[in-house]
Design a protein around this motif. Structure first.
Motif, PDB file in Angstrom:
ATOM      1  N   VAL A 101       0.824  -1.201   0.000  1.00 38.91           N
ATOM      2  CA  VAL A 101       0.000   0.000   0.000  1.00 38.91           C
ATOM      3  C   VAL A 101       0.864   1.259   0.000  1.00 38.91           C
ATOM      4  O   VAL A 101       0.513   2.260  -0.633  1.00 38.91           O
ATOM      5  N   SER A 102       1.997   1.229   0.699  1.00 41.39           N
ATOM      6  CA  SER A 102       2.877   2.398   0.752  1.00 41.39           C
ATOM      7  C   SER A 102       3.325   2.804  -0.645  1.00 41.39           C
ATOM      8  O   SER A 102       3.423   3.995  -0.966  1.00 41.39           O
ATOM      9  N   GLY A 103       3.578   1.832  -1.513  1.00 39.33           N
ATOM     10  CA  GLY A 103       3.952   2.128  -2.887  1.00 39.33           C
ATOM     11  C   GLY A 103       2.816   2.774  -3.649  1.00 39.33           C
ATOM     12  O   GLY A 103       3.026   3.694  -4.449  1.00 39.33           O
ATOM     13  N   ILE A 104       1.588   2.307  -3.399  1.00 37.27           N
ATOM     14  CA  ILE A 104       0.421   2.891  -4.049  1.00 37.27           C
ATOM     15  C   ILE A 104       0.276   4.357  -3.654  1.00 37.27           C
ATOM     16  O   ILE A 104      -0.018   5.223  -4.495  1.00 37.27           O
ATOM     17  N   VAL A 105       0.469   4.658  -2.375  1.00 42.41           N
ATOM     18  CA  VAL A 105       0.330   6.035  -1.885  1.00 42.41           C
ATOM     19  C   VAL A 105       1.300   6.958  -2.623  1.00 42.41           C
ATOM     20  O   VAL A 105       0.914   8.027  -3.124  1.00 42.41           O
ATOM     21  N   LEU A 106       2.554   6.552  -2.704  1.00 39.45           N
ATOM     22  CA  LEU A 106       3.558   7.390  -3.379  1.00 39.45           C
ATOM     23  C   LEU A 106       3.285   7.488  -4.882  1.00 39.45           C
ATOM     24  O   LEU A 106       3.392   8.566  -5.474  1.00 39.45           O
ATOM     25  N   ALA A 107       2.921   6.368  -5.494  1.00 39.19           N
ATOM     26  CA  ALA A 107       2.697   6.356  -6.946  1.00 39.19           C
ATOM     27  C   ALA A 107       1.524   7.232  -7.347  1.00 39.19           C
ATOM     28  O   ALA A 107       1.583   7.945  -8.358  1.00 39.19           O
ATOM     29  N   VAL A 108       0.448   7.205  -6.561  1.00 39.49           N
ATOM     30  CA  VAL A 108      -0.719   8.003  -6.935  1.00 39.49           C
ATOM     31  C   VAL A 108      -0.440   9.495  -6.757  1.00 39.49           C
ATOM     32  O   VAL A 108      -0.934  10.330  -7.534  1.00 39.49           O
ATOM     33  N   ILE A 109       0.366   9.854  -5.770  1.00 35.82           N
ATOM     34  CA  ILE A 109       0.736  11.265  -5.599  1.00 35.82           C
ATOM     35  C   ILE A 109       1.599  11.723  -6.770  1.00 35.82           C
ATOM     36  O   ILE A 109       1.436  12.839  -7.278  1.00 35.82           O
ATOM     37  N   ILE A 110       2.518  10.863  -7.210  1.00 36.00           N
ATOM     38  CA  ILE A 110       3.355  11.199  -8.370  1.00 36.00           C
ATOM     39  C   ILE A 110       2.491  11.420  -9.609  1.00 36.00           C
ATOM     40  O   ILE A 110       2.639  12.416 -10.326  1.00 36.00           O
ATOM     41  N   LEU A 111       1.563  10.504  -9.854  1.00 41.84           N
ATOM     42  CA  LEU A 111       0.742  10.592 -11.058  1.00 41.84           C
ATOM     43  C   LEU A 111      -0.174  11.807 -11.019  1.00 41.84           C
ATOM     44  O   LEU A 111      -0.351  12.490 -12.034  1.00 41.84           O
ATOM     45  N   GLN A 112      -0.767  12.095  -9.843  1.00 39.23           N
ATOM     46  CA  GLN A 112      -1.633  13.261  -9.747  1.00 39.23           C
ATOM     47  C   GLN A 112      -0.834  14.551  -9.862  1.00 39.23           C
ATOM     48  O   GLN A 112      -1.315  15.542 -10.431  1.00 39.23           O
ATOM     49  N   SER A 113       0.402  14.541  -9.356  1.00 36.28           N
ATOM     50  CA  SER A 113       1.270  15.712  -9.500  1.00 36.28           C
ATOM     51  C   SER A 113       1.554  15.980 -10.972  1.00 36.28           C
ATOM     52  O   SER A 113       1.502  17.127 -11.433  1.00 36.28           O
ATOM     53  N   LEU A 114       1.852  14.913 -11.727  1.00 43.00           N
ATOM     54  CA  LEU A 114       2.078  15.058 -13.170  1.00 43.00           C
ATOM     55  C   LEU A 114       0.823  15.552 -13.876  1.00 43.00           C
ATOM     56  O   LEU A 114       0.877  16.442 -14.735  1.00 43.00           O
ATOM     57  N   SER A 115      -0.334  14.987 -13.509  1.00 46.89           N
ATOM     58  CA  SER A 115      -1.586  15.379 -14.135  1.00 46.89           C
ATOM     59  C   SER A 115      -1.899  16.847 -13.859  1.00 46.89           C
ATOM     60  O   SER A 115      -2.301  17.596 -14.766  1.00 46.89           O
ATOM     61  N   SER A 116      -1.711  17.267 -12.601  1.00 43.81           N
ATOM     62  CA  SER A 116      -1.959  18.667 -12.244  1.00 43.81           C
ATOM     63  C   SER A 116      -0.951  19.583 -12.923  1.00 43.81           C
ATOM     64  O   SER A 116      -1.288  20.705 -13.326  1.00 43.81           O
ATOM     65  N   GLY A 117       0.294  19.101 -13.063  1.00 47.57           N
ATOM     66  CA  GLY A 117       1.309  19.884 -13.751  1.00 47.57           C
ATOM     67  C   GLY A 117       0.975  20.062 -15.216  1.00 47.57           C
ATOM     68  O   GLY A 117       1.094  21.159 -15.774  1.00 47.57           O
ATOM     69  N   PHE A 118       0.503  18.983 -15.870  1.00 49.41           N
ATOM     70  CA  PHE A 118       0.106  19.065 -17.278  1.00 49.41           C
ATOM     71  C   PHE A 118      -1.044  20.057 -17.456  1.00 49.41           C
ATOM     72  O   PHE A 118      -1.124  20.751 -18.476  1.00 49.41           O
ATOM     73  N   ALA A 119      -1.955  20.091 -16.462  1.00 49.61           N
ATOM     74  CA  ALA A 119      -3.116  20.978 -16.562  1.00 49.61           C
ATOM     75  C   ALA A 119      -2.717  22.453 -16.562  1.00 49.61           C
ATOM     76  O   ALA A 119      -3.502  23.309 -16.984  1.00 49.61           O
ATOM     77  N   MET A 120      -1.515  22.744 -16.097  1.00 49.69           N
ATOM     78  CA  MET A 120      -1.039  24.127 -16.064  1.00 49.69           C
ATOM     79  C   MET A 120      -0.501  24.567 -17.423  1.00 49.69           C
ATOM     80  O   MET A 120      -0.120  25.726 -17.598  1.00 49.69           O
ATOM     81  N   PHE A 121      -0.463  23.618 -18.366  1.00 49.32           N
ATOM     82  CA  PHE A 121      -0.021  23.938 -19.733  1.00 49.32           C
ATOM     83  C   PHE A 121      -1.197  23.699 -20.683  1.00 49.32           C
ATOM     84  O   PHE A 121      -1.491  22.553 -21.037  1.00 49.32           O
ATOM     85  N   PRO A 122      -1.893  24.755 -21.093  1.00 46.19           N
ATOM     86  CA  PRO A 122      -3.093  24.611 -21.940  1.00 46.19           C
ATOM     87  C   PRO A 122      -2.825  23.880 -23.256  1.00 46.19           C
ATOM     88  O   PRO A 122      -3.746  23.290 -23.832  1.00 46.19           O
ATOM     89  N   SER A 123      -1.591  23.901 -23.728  1.00 48.35           N
ATOM     90  CA  SER A 123      -1.281  23.266 -25.015  1.00 48.35           C
ATOM     91  C   SER A 123      -1.309  21.739 -24.933  1.00 48.35           C
ATOM     92  O   SER A 123      -1.378  21.056 -25.959  1.00 48.35           O
ATOM     93  N   ILE A 124      -1.242  21.190 -23.707  1.00 43.34           N
ATOM     94  CA  ILE A 124      -1.278  19.733 -23.535  1.00 43.34           C
ATOM     95  C   ILE A 124      -2.727  19.310 -23.338  1.00 43.34           C
ATOM     96  O   ILE A 124      -3.302  19.516 -22.276  1.00 43.34           O
ATOM     97  N   SER A 125      -3.331  18.725 -24.363  1.00 43.41           N
ATOM     98  CA  SER A 125      -4.739  18.324 -24.277  1.00 43.41           C
ATOM     99  C   SER A 125      -4.882  16.985 -23.566  1.00 43.41           C
ATOM    100  O   SER A 125      -3.904  16.279 -23.305  1.00 43.41           O
ATOM    101  N   ASP A 126      -6.129  16.631 -23.269  1.00 48.68           N
ATOM    102  CA  ASP A 126      -6.407  15.353 -22.610  1.00 48.68           C
ATOM    103  C   ASP A 126      -5.994  14.176 -23.480  1.00 48.68           C
ATOM    104  O   ASP A 126      -5.649  13.110 -22.978  1.00 48.68           O
ATOM    105  N   TYR A 127      -6.035  14.352 -24.811  1.00 47.88           N
ATOM    106  CA  TYR A 127      -5.627  13.276 -25.712  1.00 47.88           C
ATOM    107  C   TYR A 127      -4.135  12.973 -25.551  1.00 47.88           C
ATOM    108  O   TYR A 127      -3.715  11.809 -25.558  1.00 47.88           O
TER     109      TYR A 127
END
Length: 337
Positions: free
Chosen positions: A284-310
């Protein structure tokens, strides 16, 4: 003379090699995104947003992890989340009295949560029965069950949204403890703690690992593999239902396609966390860290309008395949050495 037991601080603070890699990756992601956004990513508000958003995907990943640790996979997590959310919101609207007092609203919310868990358990029972007792391969069984469950969800709503929900769900999901910790994060912590306890402190958890490692040996050791597998998918379904309620509270509505973009990330989180797709390994500890990493990347991508959901979907797919290739190559080298 009996040797006195001492409190081993080092063992308590010991971090696995995989988690060390994940911590390093998380720090690197934060640094790179902070530089790329001119410091905007490193603001407290951005971290609060990440903490608010990641539990929806994180709770789904916990259910996916249980299935993968047992040697299978659960492709129904999104469909179950959507169906449980829809049915629970319909129930909540039906039984919530007009001008209900706060105690009554909380009671209705608890009944709604219990109902959602029941829906998740029933869906998991159906899937688990196909896999454990009928003998259908996990990928085929969960793929077919996903279509059935999603079809029911779409049929109930005709593809439209369920709106005008009682405000209690929205308020609980958007609650902030001490004005800092989102309510969704508290829900994720509770779910993660319960799954960690199940896997690390109970006989059922040990048997789940055993089945994933060697199902035949587990059977010969006296384990009822069919019962344990069915229970595993039932728990996965219940976790999916919790995630479904979080999504409904987030959007203040229910719809049959809320979680459609979460399936690949849920699998990616598990692989990134070190969960073996063949079963028997995962924490579970790995899941906690991995999901934070992925959400951080997703939130970071959202700060760049040129990167679409596709492009995001393309990136998640490439990262998933890349990590699996790295894991296979690493495992092969270890065997040779």
């Amino acid at each position: 003379m009996e040797k006195k037991k001492t409190f081993d601080v080092k063992s308590l603070l010991k971090i696995s090699s995989n988690n060390k890699k994940l911590l390093g990756m998380l720090i690197l992601v934060i640094i790179v995104l902070s530089i790329a956004t001119g410091g905007s990513f490193a603001k407290i508000g951005q971290f609060q947003l990440i903490a608010y958003l990641f539990p929806e995907m994180g709770v789904l990943a916990l259910g996916m992890m249980l299935a993968m640790v047992s040697g299978g996979i659960d492709l129904t997590v999104i469909a179950v989340a959507d169906l449980a959310g829809i049915l629970s919101c319909l129930l909540m609207k039906a039984i919530m009295p007009a001008d209900a007092s706060m105690p009554v609203q909380i009671l209705v919310l608890l009944v709604t949560l219990a109902f959602a868990l029941l829906i998740g358990a029933v869906c998991g029972l159906f899937t688990g029965t196909l896999i454990a007792r009928v003998g259908v391969p996990a990928m085929v069984a969960t793929l077919g069950a996903s279509d059935i469950i999603l079809g029911i969800a779409v049929g109930i709503t005709n593809g439209s949204s369920i709106k005008e929900l009682p405000s209690i769900l929205y308020r609980v999901v958007n609650f902030e403890l001490f004005g800092l910790i989102p309510g969704t994060t508290i829900v994720f912590i509770i779910c993660a703690a319960l799954v960690a306890f199940l896997l690390n402190k109970t006989a059922t958890g040990f048997k789940i690992y055993m089945i994933g490692s060697n199902a035949t040996a587990s059977e010969y050791s006296g384990s009822d593999n069919k019962k344990i597998l069915t229970l595993t998918y039932m728990i996965s379904g219940m976790l999916s239902a919790v995630s479904g309620l979080l999504m409904c509270g987030h959007f203040n509505s229910a719809r049959s396609d809320f979680g459609k973009s979460y399936l690949t990330p849920a699998i990616l989180i598990c692989v990134l966390a070190g969960v073996n797709p063949n079963g028997g390994v995962g924490k579970v500890s790995g899941i906690v860290l991995a999901v934070i990493i992925l959400q951080s990347l997703s939130s970071g991508f959202a700060m760049f309008p040129s990167i679409s959901d596709y492009y995001k979907n393309l990136i998640w797919g490439l990262v998933l395949i890349g990590i699996m290739i790295i894991n296979v190559v690493t495992a092969t080298r270890k065997k040779k050495s």
